[in-house]
Design an enzyme around this catalytic site. Structure first.
Site, PDB file in Angstrom:
ATOM      1  N   HIS A 191      28.623  11.109 -41.198  1.00  0.00           N
ATOM      2  CA  HIS A 191      27.906  11.755 -40.095  1.00  0.00           C
ATOM      3  C   HIS A 191      27.147  13.011 -40.511  1.00  0.00           C
ATOM      4  CE1 HIS A 191      30.141   8.860 -37.644  1.00  0.00           C
ATOM      5  NE2 HIS A 191      29.018   8.877 -36.972  1.00  0.00           N
ATOM      6  N   GLU A 433      30.143  -3.320 -33.849  1.00  0.00           N
ATOM      7  CA  GLU A 433      30.368  -2.614 -35.116  1.00  0.00           C
ATOM      8  C   GLU A 433      31.687  -3.013 -35.746  1.00  0.00           C
ATOM      9  OE1 GLU A 433      30.209   1.639 -34.435  1.00  0.00           O
ATOM     10  OE2 GLU A 433      31.173   1.465 -32.491  1.00  0.00           O
ATOM     11  N   ASP A 457      29.220   1.174 -39.241  1.00  0.00           N
ATOM     12  CA  ASP A 457      30.612   0.730 -39.209  1.00  0.00           C
ATOM     13  C   ASP A 457      30.733  -0.759 -39.518  1.00  0.00           C
ATOM     14  OD1 ASP A 457      32.240   3.013 -38.730  1.00  0.00           O
ATOM     15  OD2 ASP A 457      31.330   3.152 -36.753  1.00  0.00           O
ATOM     16  N   CYS A 504      21.487   0.260 -33.852  1.00  0.00           N
ATOM     17  CA  CYS A 504      21.404   1.721 -33.917  1.00  0.00           C
ATOM     18  C   CYS A 504      22.069   2.267 -35.174  1.00  0.00           C
ATOM     19  CB  CYS A 504      22.006   2.353 -32.672  1.00  0.00           C
ATOM     20  SG  CYS A 504      23.724   1.909 -32.431  1.00  0.00           S
TER      21      CYS A 504
END
Ligand code: PEP
Ligand code: MG
Length: 574
Positions: A191, A433, A457, A504
């Site tokens: 992240h 995911e 993920d 996404c």
């Protein structure tokens, strides 16, 4: 010869500046008995005075660069340093136990920290414990003559060098001075890397050893396009990279011309390019980069930027800001995805062996459903201000989706009964995911309104390779046919039920993946805002029918990711 180091290119661009080492200094010391108590007490007051003047300066700087609210934490630190109870207990220990000041400081602060941390239901006292720990570090550093890094006081252009940066560290970086960052650990989809892209600063992660190879103040070139760092470069290298930087800026100017254009392929097919955001502030980047929608609003940053759970009203304000800011364009809001590398200290979740496989996202929301209900109410109330879509993260089973949807329906009904207006066309979808959900996409497609494929993920779970671990980063393979087959099945399943499928994860803005995704019929591509114009310029050159042929070959004939790359290059580089 200039020393070079390479890592994983995590955010585009080139930066040239001095390094700033953000590493924890060694604050270990020896416990000793002393005879000169007054001398030790003088050392203490000297260290406290210096720490206070440091903190005053940091506070003023933080006010200017980060804002009043963020600077308040330093007031709390200053209060600790003026606390008569704490100071007298250190002084008494020095006099009565004849111990050196370092030991007395450690013991006294430990007592307070243990006491405050034990007040589990009192977030205010928990925070005070954290403040004391921070302040202790500063005073100890002065006692030991060690320099502490303090990112809030940075007031010249630097490149941050760190073992790792948490998403909240990254959020505090001031773009005016921090020109890039390089870390030892992490992968392209950790992240902090994702946030570097939204800050538009170059970043390289997973170098394994940057902190051992760079000293504070070394001159660095960070090439975020290639993932290379040059340490103390020569004049000619500096010249070469300045030129490369200018060329990259020119290219960006070309892309900027497309900001108000629609994304239409060569054969006239419209593709929706959306942006991923973390806070309402990111809408600036969304506008500057001409996104047609918000495809992923990661709401967990709302929870992480605060020292306690955000209220329904706080959340309502944030969601309304984003919905209104998008002026009727779709906004996909993902419910809280805490866990993994996104921690929430005040929730006091136990440490886990495998946080990415643990208590995370919808698993937390379904378990602590009061938190989930508050979020859903805020979202439902905000829904009248724009075009809201709600998405649940980390769905593994149909039952999880059904439970979440039931809670959503209950809150919607309650609000309606309370006479509060709620939009009646809110789509409710899920992230795909987890491989289990991808494989069962045909069943999910009958019940959800849409899918958004979270490849960050999905790839880590399919390949069983931690997205934060640079040692296995070679397994982050978006073009591996196994991943492409899953993606194809998810898109086809959605379309069979008349639903739409977006993506996404970072793969949606990946220049090798984009042609295949177009060929597979992906309806919406959502990515870091800074990747949008580059992707738009690329899509304008592509022909859908050719990409359908390419995608079929990639999915059916290719055996490895390398073969897929070769195939894409054959189709796109004419
Ligand atoms: C993903 O997993 O692809 C995703 C978009 O979510 P996050 O990166 O926040 O886990
Ligand atoms: Mg995810």
């Amino acid at each position: 010869m200039t020393a070079k180091l390479s890592g994983i290119a995590a955010s585009d661009g080139i930066a040239i500046a001095k390094s700033y080492l953000l590493v924890e200094p060694d604050l270990s010391f020896e416990s000793k008995n002393i005879s000169d108590a007054d001398g030790e007490i003088n050392r203490l007051s000297d260290a406290i005075d210096k720490s206070k003047s440091d903190l005053e300066m940091i506070k003023e700087n933080a006010k200017k660069t980060l804002g009043e609210e963020e600077a308040k934490v330093f007031d709390a630190h200053l209060m600790v340093l003026s606390d008569p109870d704490l100071i007298s207990s250190i002084e008494n220990a020095i006099r009565e136990e004849k111990i050196n000041v370092e030991t007395a400081l450690q013991n006294a602060t430990d007592t307070f920290i243990t006491m405050f941390e034990a007040m589990e239901d009192n977030p205010y006292m928990q925070e005070r414990a954290a403040d004391i720990k921070d302040v202790r570090k500063r005073v100890l550093a002065y006692l030991l003559g060690v320099k502490l890094p303090s990112p809030a006081t940075i007031d010249e252009e630097v490149i941050i060098i760190a073992e790792d940066l948490t998403p909240s560290d990254t959020a505090q970086l001031n773009k005016q001075f921090v020109k890039a960052f390089v870390t030892n650990v992490g992968g392209r989809t950790s992240h902090s890397a994702i946030m570097a892209r939204s800050l538009e600063i170059p970043a390289i992660v997973g170098t394994k050893s940057i902190t051992e190879n760079v000293k504070d103040g070394d001159m660095l070139i960070v090439d975020g396009l290639e993932g290379e760092i040059l340490i103390n470069p020569s004049e000619s290298e500096l010249k070469e990279y300045k030129k490369k930087n200018e060329e990259y800026a020119e290219l960006k100017k070309e892309w900027d011309r497309l900001v108000n254009e629609k994304t239409i392929t060569k054969d006239g097919n419209h593709v929706e390019l959306a942006a991923n955001i973390g806070t309402p502030k990111d809408l600036i980047g969304v506008k500057e980069n001409g996104a047609e929608a918000v495809g992923l609003y990661r709401t967990e940053f709302l929870y992480m930027d605060s020292s306690e759970l955000p209220t329904e009203e706080d959340q309502y304000q944030a969601y309304t800001k984003v919905l209104e800011g998008m002026e009727g364009k779709p906004v996909v809001v993902r419910t809280m995805d805490i866990g993994g590398d996104k921690e929430l200290p005040y929730l006091k979740l136990p440490n886990e062996m495998n946080p990415f496989l643990g208590y995370r996202a919808i698993r937390v929301s379904l378990d602590k459903d009061d938190i989930f209900r508050t979020q859903l109410r805020a979202l439902l109330r905000a829904s009248v201000h724009g075009n809201l879509r709600i998405m649940f993260p980390m769905i593994a089973t149909l039952n999880e989706f059904r439970q979440a949807k039931t809670i959503y329906e209950e809150e919607k009904e309650k609000l309606t009964n309370e006479g509060i207006k709620v939009a009646n066309d809110i789509q409710v979808g899920i992230m795909i995911e987890i491989p289990a959900a991808a494989v069962l996409a045909d069943k999910f497609a009958k019940e959800v309104d849409f899918f958004s494929i979270g490849t960050n993920d999905l790839i880590q779970y399919t390949m069983a390779a931690d997205r934060m671990n640079e040692r296995v980063s070679y397994l982050y393979q978006p073009y591996n046919p196994s991943i492409l087959r899953l993606v194809k099945f998810v898109i086809d399943s959605a379309h069979k039920e008349g639903k739409w499928a977006g993506m996404c994860g970072e793969m949606a803005g990946d220049q090798i993946a984009v042609p295949i995704l177009l060929g597979l019929g992906l309806d919406e591509f959502s990515m870091s805002a800074t990747s949008i114009l580059k992707t738009r310029s690329f899509l304008l050159e592509l022909d859908t029918n050719e990409m359908v042929e390419l995608a079929e070959k990639a999915v059916n004939d290719c055996e490895t990711a390398e073969e897929v790359i070769e195939l894409v290059n054959k189709y796109t580089k004419k």
